[in-house]
Design a protein around this motif. Structure first.
Motif, PDB file in Angstrom:
ATOM      1  N   TRP A   9     -15.905  -2.753   5.644  1.00  0.00           N
ATOM      2  CA  TRP A   9     -16.186  -2.600   4.115  1.00  0.00           C
ATOM      3  C   TRP A   9     -14.784  -1.629   3.580  1.00  0.00           C
ATOM      4  O   TRP A   9     -14.732  -1.890   2.513  1.00  0.00           O
ATOM      5  CB  TRP A   9     -17.486  -1.683   4.133  1.00  0.00           C
ATOM      6  CG  TRP A   9     -17.784  -1.083   2.687  1.00  0.00           C
ATOM      7  CD1 TRP A   9     -17.746   0.073   2.498  1.00  0.00           C
ATOM      8  CD2 TRP A   9     -18.108  -1.916   1.741  1.00  0.00           C
ATOM      9  NE1 TRP A   9     -18.011   0.280   1.154  1.00  0.00           N
ATOM     10  CE2 TRP A   9     -18.247  -1.066   0.745  1.00  0.00           C
ATOM     11  CE3 TRP A   9     -18.320  -3.248   1.402  1.00  0.00           C
ATOM     12  CZ2 TRP A   9     -18.730  -1.336  -0.645  1.00  0.00           C
ATOM     13  CZ3 TRP A   9     -18.660  -3.638   0.184  1.00  0.00           C
ATOM     14  CH2 TRP A   9     -18.913  -2.582  -0.819  1.00  0.00           C
ATOM     15  N   ASN A  10     -14.357  -0.768   4.456  1.00  0.00           N
ATOM     16  CA  ASN A  10     -13.374   0.119   4.002  1.00  0.00           C
ATOM     17  C   ASN A  10     -12.154  -0.817   3.657  1.00  0.00           C
ATOM     18  O   ASN A  10     -11.567  -0.583   2.567  1.00  0.00           O
ATOM     19  CB  ASN A  10     -12.886   1.108   5.101  1.00  0.00           C
ATOM     20  CG  ASN A  10     -13.730   2.100   5.441  1.00  0.00           C
ATOM     21  OD1 ASN A  10     -14.953   2.422   4.519  1.00  0.00           O
ATOM     22  ND2 ASN A  10     -13.529   2.658   6.708  1.00  0.00           N
ATOM     23  N   VAL A  13     -13.032  -2.448   0.100  1.00  0.00           N
ATOM     24  CA  VAL A  13     -12.829  -1.428  -1.250  1.00  0.00           C
ATOM     25  C   VAL A  13     -11.680  -1.269  -1.416  1.00  0.00           C
ATOM     26  O   VAL A  13     -11.172  -1.295  -2.618  1.00  0.00           O
ATOM     27  CB  VAL A  13     -13.619  -0.109  -0.622  1.00  0.00           C
ATOM     28  CG1 VAL A  13     -13.200   0.923  -1.781  1.00  0.00           C
ATOM     29  CG2 VAL A  13     -15.088  -0.522  -0.501  1.00  0.00           C
ATOM     30  N   VAL A  14     -10.779  -0.836  -0.267  1.00  0.00           N
ATOM     31  CA  VAL A  14      -9.440  -0.621  -0.651  1.00  0.00           C
ATOM     32  C   VAL A  14      -8.451  -1.739  -1.367  1.00  0.00           C
ATOM     33  O   VAL A  14      -7.595  -1.613  -2.141  1.00  0.00           O
ATOM     34  CB  VAL A  14      -8.676  -0.040   0.671  1.00  0.00           C
ATOM     35  CG1 VAL A  14      -6.985   0.192   0.352  1.00  0.00           C
ATOM     36  CG2 VAL A  14      -9.173   1.360   0.966  1.00  0.00           C
ATOM     37  N   ALA A  17      -9.755  -2.396  -4.954  1.00  0.00           N
ATOM     38  CA  ALA A  17      -9.188  -1.644  -5.909  1.00  0.00           C
ATOM     39  C   ALA A  17      -7.738  -1.759  -6.042  1.00  0.00           C
ATOM     40  O   ALA A  17      -7.331  -1.416  -7.186  1.00  0.00           O
ATOM     41  CB  ALA A  17      -9.717  -0.075  -5.302  1.00  0.00           C
ATOM     42  N   TYR A  76     -11.335   7.412   0.128  1.00  0.00           N
ATOM     43  CA  TYR A  76     -10.522   6.058  -0.534  1.00  0.00           C
ATOM     44  C   TYR A  76      -9.349   6.150  -0.993  1.00  0.00           C
ATOM     45  O   TYR A  76      -8.222   5.197  -0.981  1.00  0.00           O
ATOM     46  CB  TYR A  76     -11.432   5.033  -1.304  1.00  0.00           C
ATOM     47  CG  TYR A  76     -12.467   4.540  -0.271  1.00  0.00           C
ATOM     48  CD1 TYR A  76     -12.202   3.721   0.753  1.00  0.00           C
ATOM     49  CD2 TYR A  76     -14.136   4.778  -0.649  1.00  0.00           C
ATOM     50  CE1 TYR A  76     -13.325   3.291   1.489  1.00  0.00           C
ATOM     51  CE2 TYR A  76     -14.913   4.253   0.320  1.00  0.00           C
ATOM     52  CZ  TYR A  76     -14.777   3.455   1.323  1.00  0.00           C
ATOM     53  OH  TYR A  76     -15.545   2.937   2.225  1.00  0.00           O
TER      54      TYR A  76
END
Length: 142
Positions: A9-10, A13-14, A17, A76
């Motif tokens: 998930w990390n 997201v990164v 983005a 993040y």
């Protein structure tokens, strides 16, 4: 357990983005440099080229102190902002070459038809350089 779901998930997201931020900013910056051509645009392009030529290893310590000063450690944003900065530098150079390959008469024809600068970018030029935008986003993703 490896906590794989959290790590995945990390990464999602990164990655999303960084790709989104760098794609939009790169297209806007390249449009400004190659189509609008303001005073100092060549210097700005040189800074962008220098920005993606610098190795990441040389920038990690300054980025750490900058993220500490902004209270972004363990967020993040501490991962997104440095990667987006280097990706924008690369993406700007990539898109400047794409916009430079288009004939200037395309923009002149759109202006004669009453297109604003915003319309010229998103309705005329961006569709013509869509393959370059897609390639840039794929390279940034990698």
């Amino acid at each position: 357990m490896g906590n794989f779901r959290s790590y995945l998930w990390n990464t999602v997201v990164v990655t999303v983005a960084v790709v989104a931020i760098s794609a939009v900013i790169s297209v806007l910056a390249a449009y400004g440099i190659s189509v609008l051509r303001p005073r100092g645009s060549r210097i700005l392009l040189s800074v962008a080229i220098l920005g993606f030529m610098l190795p990441t290893e040389a920038l990690i310590v300054p980025w750490y102190y900058q993220m500490t000063g902004m209270h972004f450690l363990n967020t993040y944003w501490a991962m997104i902002l440095p990667q987006a900065a280097q990706s924008v530098a690369f993406g700007t150079f990539w898109m400047v070459t794409a916009f430079a390959s288009l004939p200037r008469s395309l923009g002149e024809a759109a202006a004669l038809d009453g297109a604003s600068q915003w319309d010229l970018l998103w309705k005329v030029l961006a569709p013509n350089v869509a393959p370059a935008i897609k390639t840039m986003t794929a390279l940034v993703f990698l």
